[in-house]
Structures are given as C-alpha cells and as structure tokens.
Design a protein around this motif. Structure first.
Motif, short mmCIF file in Angstrom:
data_model
loop_
_atom_site.label_atom_id
_atom_site.label_comp_id
_atom_site.label_asym_id
_atom_site.label_seq_id
_atom_site.Cartn_x
_atom_site.Cartn_y
_atom_site.Cartn_z
N SER A 29 0.87 -1.24 0.05
CA SER A 29 0.08 0.08 -0.09
C SER A 29 0.88 1.24 0.03
CB SER A 29 -0.77 -0.01 1.13
OG SER A 29 -0.36 0.42 2.47
N GLU A 30 2.00 1.10 0.60
CA GLU A 30 3.12 2.22 0.48
C GLU A 30 4.02 2.16 -0.67
OE1 GLU A 30 4.96 2.31 4.44
OE2 GLU A 30 3.03 2.54 5.19
N LEU A 66 8.78 13.50 -5.05
CA LEU A 66 9.06 14.67 -4.88
C LEU A 66 7.84 15.75 -4.94
CD1 LEU A 66 11.16 16.73 -3.89
CD2 LEU A 66 11.84 17.13 -6.32
N GLU A 67 7.28 15.48 -6.18
CA GLU A 67 5.95 16.31 -6.37
C GLU A 67 5.07 15.98 -5.25
OE1 GLU A 67 3.67 16.59 -10.51
OE2 GLU A 67 3.24 14.76 -9.44
N ALA A 68 4.71 14.87 -4.57
CA ALA A 68 3.52 14.66 -3.53
C ALA A 68 4.19 15.25 -2.34
CB ALA A 68 3.38 13.21 -3.68
N ARG A 69 5.34 15.12 -2.12
CA ARG A 69 5.94 15.51 -0.74
C ARG A 69 6.13 16.89 -0.49
NH1 ARG A 69 12.10 13.74 1.45
NH2 ARG A 69 11.86 14.59 3.52
N LEU A 70 6.51 17.85 -1.37
CA LEU A 70 6.87 19.11 -1.22
C LEU A 70 5.66 19.74 -0.44
CD1 LEU A 70 8.96 19.98 -4.28
CD2 LEU A 70 9.51 20.17 -1.89
N PRO A 71 4.30 19.85 -1.08
CA PRO A 71 3.41 20.41 -0.74
C PRO A 71 2.90 20.19 0.82
CG PRO A 71 2.44 19.30 -2.10
CD PRO A 71 4.07 19.18 -2.32
N LEU A 72 3.31 18.90 1.11
CA LEU A 72 3.07 18.42 2.62
C LEU A 72 3.93 18.77 3.88
CD1 LEU A 72 1.45 14.50 1.77
CD2 LEU A 72 0.43 16.84 2.16
N SER A 86 11.58 13.76 11.26
CA SER A 86 10.64 12.93 12.14
C SER A 86 10.12 13.78 13.27
CB SER A 86 11.14 11.69 12.51
OG SER A 86 11.74 10.97 11.42
N SER A 87 10.95 14.69 13.82
CA SER A 87 10.58 15.72 15.01
C SER A 87 9.58 16.75 14.28
CB SER A 87 11.84 16.14 15.46
OG SER A 87 12.64 15.13 16.07
N VAL A 88 9.68 17.14 13.34
CA VAL A 88 8.86 18.12 12.64
C VAL A 88 7.49 17.53 12.35
CG1 VAL A 88 8.36 19.61 10.83
CG2 VAL A 88 10.89 19.65 11.69
N TYR A 89 7.57 16.38 11.82
CA TYR A 89 6.26 15.78 11.89
C TYR A 89 5.43 15.65 12.94
CZ TYR A 89 8.77 14.27 7.49
OH TYR A 89 9.45 14.49 6.10
N GLU A 90 6.23 15.12 14.03
CA GLU A 90 5.30 15.04 15.38
C GLU A 90 4.80 16.05 15.94
OE1 GLU A 90 4.82 12.25 16.85
OE2 GLU A 90 5.55 11.14 15.43
N LEU A 91 5.38 17.48 15.57
CA LEU A 91 5.11 18.69 15.94
C LEU A 91 3.77 18.92 15.31
CD1 LEU A 91 8.17 21.00 16.71
CD2 LEU A 91 7.06 19.41 18.32
N THR A 92 3.26 18.60 14.22
CA THR A 92 2.29 19.01 13.77
C THR A 92 0.88 18.16 14.40
OG1 THR A 92 1.92 16.72 12.23
CG2 THR A 92 3.13 18.40 11.33
N ARG A 93 0.97 17.38 15.30
CA ARG A 93 -0.08 16.78 16.04
C ARG A 93 -1.15 16.27 14.87
NH1 ARG A 93 3.92 18.33 19.18
NH2 ARG A 93 3.24 19.61 21.07
N ASN A 94 -0.82 15.82 13.69
CA ASN A 94 -1.87 15.37 12.87
C ASN A 94 -1.73 14.15 12.49
OD1 ASN A 94 -3.19 14.81 10.11
ND2 ASN A 94 -3.52 16.96 10.33
N GLU A 95 -2.67 13.30 13.15
CA GLU A 95 -2.50 11.64 12.99
C GLU A 95 -2.70 11.09 11.69
OE1 GLU A 95 -6.83 12.14 14.10
OE2 GLU A 95 -4.85 13.40 14.35
N PHE A 96 -2.86 11.91 10.64
CA PHE A 96 -3.23 11.62 9.21
C PHE A 96 -1.88 12.04 8.58
CE2 PHE A 96 -7.48 11.46 10.65
CZ PHE A 96 -7.81 10.33 10.15
N LEU A 97 -1.41 13.21 8.75
CA LEU A 97 -0.42 13.66 8.15
C LEU A 97 1.11 12.92 8.51
CD1 LEU A 97 0.78 15.82 6.21
CD2 LEU A 97 0.99 17.48 8.10
N ILE A 98 1.29 12.62 9.71
CA ILE A 98 2.44 12.01 10.29
C ILE A 98 2.93 10.76 9.54
CG2 ILE A 98 3.60 11.10 12.21
CD1 ILE A 98 2.05 13.09 13.99
N THR A 148 1.79 9.71 6.53
CA THR A 148 2.00 9.93 5.17
C THR A 148 3.45 10.56 4.96
OG1 THR A 148 -0.45 10.13 4.82
CG2 THR A 148 1.17 11.20 3.22
N LEU A 149 3.77 11.56 5.92
CA LEU A 149 4.94 12.12 5.65
C LEU A 149 6.18 11.18 5.82
CD1 LEU A 149 4.49 15.65 7.00
CD2 LEU A 149 5.34 15.21 4.72
N ARG A 150 6.01 10.02 6.96
CA ARG A 150 7.00 9.32 7.24
C ARG A 150 7.05 8.38 6.00
NH1 ARG A 150 5.06 7.45 13.13
NH2 ARG A 150 6.39 9.06 14.39
N MET A 151 6.06 8.05 5.21
CA MET A 151 6.27 7.06 4.16
C MET A 151 7.14 7.85 3.04
SD MET A 151 3.19 5.81 1.42
CE MET A 151 2.81 7.55 0.80
#
Length: 231
Positions: free
Chosen positions: A72-73, A98-104, A149-161, A163-166
């Motif tokens: 799935s990933e 890269l196209e998908a990652r940049l806006p996130l 990874s630390s930046v992602y955690e600061l978003t506090r968004n359980e859907f975004l985290i 996705t960005l890790r992927m």
C-alpha cells in the motif's frame, strides 16, 4: 549492481517479547522497512514469505500483513501467482515522490510552528546544529531523518504524520541508492539550522520556505543523478 534474487541474509530474528498479533505485525513491518530503505533488500529483489518469516523468527501471518502494508506504501510489488518483489527504482517514481512530498512538507512546517512548544522547537534547533557540525555524511543523514521526524510529530496530525513518514522512507531509499549503488560522489547536504531557528522564532513563512527548499534540493539532486545513469 543487480538485485538479489532472494532474501537470504536480509534480516535477523526479532527480539522475543510479549506481543499481540497487531504489535507483531508492526514489528515485522518496521524491520522490513529498514531493510528496504537501507538496501539490505535491493530494488527488484524477489521476496519469499517463508524465508522472511524464518529470518525474523515469526509466523507467516505477520509477514503477509506487513507485505500488504508495504504494498500500500509502494515499497513492494505483489503480483498474483507470481510473488512479491521490492519496488524497483526509476526516474518517474522519484519525480512523483518529490511532487507529492513538497506541499505536505510545507504544511508540516507551518503546523509545527503553530503547534510545537518552545522546548520542542529548541530541541529541533539542537538537532539541526548537531547535523551542521557533523563531519560524517551518514551522521548528517541520521540527524536529518531525526529532524524531519521531529517536525512531523509537532504537527499533531495523526493522518499527516504517517503519510510524511512514508515519503521520507522512499526518499531515504533513493538517497541510499544514488550514494551506494550508483556510487555518486557529487552528493551535497543542506543544513537545517535556518529553518529550525525560524520555527523557534515563530516565523511560519520562512520555516515553510526553508523546509521545502531543503526537501526540493535533495529530491532534485536525486532526480538528476538517476537521470545521468539512464534510470
């Protein structure tokens, strides 16, 4: 270098512990992600469920669950009646990542500024300074992963985290590929001090611009190197 045709020697048994089926599946997934990202399992390598289960010391069920999650990933490809293989690497896929990652990443930077505490942002700055001052490229990479990874955690968004890790996992695999398989000596790094300071200062615009520039620089360099090798 050609892809390995099997999974022999790809992993080590998981440490025995009391685990629910879901926890065991997560452990197998994490172990396989690491092997794929670090190229212990090369792009295009055929995977045997039985061999993976034996190497990790688990049954077939958690291996199959992990492989479905990896599919799935888009880290593996499962072909009915043909088997499973590690996702090949090519230029088109690298551009899509890269196209998908940049806006996130832009969104993540803004949310981190808004939602992170002062202490958390100070810790980000400490990571960035360590990365800048490190002499070994691998140390810089490890600290870069920790920073993102630390930046992602600061978003506090359980859907975004997740996705960005992927996307980060895909980007890391590409980095290892161009550095190790293509043996590129043209790799450069961008330190994260400016963006970390912007986050600490509450400067959302600068933080977002710096983070997307950082990700875009690395992603474009990978694309250029893959293109030079005709992939």
């Amino acid at each position: 270098m050609s892809a390995r045709s099997d999974t022999q020697g790809a992993g080590r048994p998981l440490a025995p512990q009391q685990s629910t089926p879901a926890m065991l599946g997560d452990q197998v997934y994490s172990a396989l992600v690491e092997q794929i990202v670090r190229l212990d399992l090369l792009p295009g390598a055929k995977l045997s469920e039985g061999e993976l289960a034996a190497q990790l010391g688990v049954g077939l069920s958690p291996v199959r669950a992990a492989l479905r999650r990896l599919e799935s990933e888009k880290l593996v490809v499962i072909v009915p009646r043909s088997g499973t293989m590690v996702q090949p690497i090519n230029l088109r896929m690298s551009r899509s990542i890269l196209e998908a990652r940049l806006p996130l990443e832009d969104l993540a930077a803004r949310l981190a500024v808004q939602r992170g505490t002062k202490k958390e942002k100070e810790q980000l700055l400490e990571i960035a300074v360590k990365q800048r001052d490190s002499e070994r490229l691998q140390d810089k990479l490890d600290l870069d992963v920790l920073f993102h990874s630390s930046v992602y955690e600061l978003t506090r968004n359980e859907f975004l985290i997740p996705t960005l890790r992927m996307y980060l996992n895909h980007s890391l695999r590409l980095w290892h590929y161009v550095s190790r398989i293509l043996e590129s000596e043209n790799w450069t790094t961008v330190d994260s001090v400016t963006m970390a300071q912007a986050m600490l200062d509450g400067d959302e615009e600068t933080a977002a611009a710096q983070l997307t520039e950082h990700v875009g620089h690395d992603g474009q360099e990978i694309i250029t190197l893959l293109g030079e090798h005709g992939l």
